[in-house]
Design an enzyme around this catalytic site. Sequence first.
Site, short mmCIF file in Angstrom:
data_model
loop_
_atom_site.label_atom_id
_atom_site.label_comp_id
_atom_site.label_asym_id
_atom_site.label_seq_id
_atom_site.Cartn_x
_atom_site.Cartn_y
_atom_site.Cartn_z
N ASP A 6 0.83 -1.21 0.00
CA ASP A 6 0.00 0.00 0.00
C ASP A 6 0.87 1.26 0.00
OD1 ASP A 6 -2.42 1.34 -0.01
OD2 ASP A 6 -2.56 1.43 2.16
N HIS B 255 2.06 3.38 -9.10
CA HIS B 255 1.91 1.93 -9.33
C HIS B 255 3.09 1.41 -10.16
CE1 HIS B 255 -1.87 2.04 -7.37
NE2 HIS B 255 -2.52 2.70 -8.33
N LEU C 87 12.02 -19.17 -5.51
CA LEU C 87 11.00 -18.40 -4.79
C LEU C 87 9.65 -18.62 -5.44
CD1 LEU C 87 10.50 -15.99 -2.64
CD2 LEU C 87 10.52 -14.50 -4.65
#
Length: 244
Positions: free
Chosen positions: A17, A34, A128
């Site tokens: 956020d 973003h 990962l």
Amino acid sequence: MSTASPANPHHIAIVMDGNGRWATRRFLPRLAGHKQGVEALKRCARDCVERGVAVLTVFAFSSENWNRPAEEVSGLMDLLAKALAREVPQLQKDGVRLHFVGEKSTLSEKVRAGLAQAEAATAHNQRLVLNVCFNYGGRWDIAQAASALAARGEPITEASLHTAMGLAHVPDPDLVIRTGGEMRISNFLLWQCAYSELYFSDRLWPDFDGAALDQAIAAYGARERRFGKTSEQLLASPTSSACA
Ligand SMILES: CC(C)=CCC/C(C)=C/CC/C(C)=C/COP(=O)(O)OP(=O)(O)O
Ligand SMILES: C=C(C)CCOP(=O)(O)OP(=O)(O)O
Ligand SMILES: [Mg+2]
């Protein structure tokens, strides 16, 4: 002081956020935040690999984010499609396996094709697991799992719900981080964060770097995870703290 925490979390989940505020403070459109958020995510994935974290789950678009201005929503869809087309070769090199969690049926054909291609291309990577929660809500996940079980006539239990949910392929997150200063979950991993350690950072997501991640991991290492037991029990048998 910790008596029972493993030093490093196996699975970290992040509510990324603060992109909008990062941009607004620079007099830039929110989408610029973003875009910077994508860069922060790439950096965070590399930081997780370096620190031996096996699973990273990020919240990239919530079920409720459809309520944002149409321009921001379409910008985020476009950003995802472009990031996938661009980043898969590097993800391959870094050994990152991508997995998308969320309602896919309401996404455009172009975005769905991008998700499927990226998942297929990275399916054999092992360093990962990167779960990207996109068009995701914790309530959606619980409801879709219950609905799938009911449609198959299967009993609804904690174990069967777990296997029908979006993160069935990984253990629950050890550490949930939210950047951007808000102290709420915002419909993220409602089921899976039952016993996660929560960490809130004031850093806006684009500014969340390796040092900030180290601080979160250090805070996690200082927690005592009791899973309902007492400290005395954990002191007597420090390895028995795992959630049964
Ligand atoms: C497309 C893709 C792969 C995503 C990676 C980029 C990224 C980090 C997306 C998160 C989008 C989002 C709604 C963040 C919340 O910040 P906010 O907009 O709520 O920021 P604010 O709280 O400051 O307004
Ligand atoms: C990070 C994502 C994708 C969703 C949560 O952030 P929001 O900004 O949408 O959450 P609220 O402040 O509205 O609770
Ligand atoms: Mg926000």
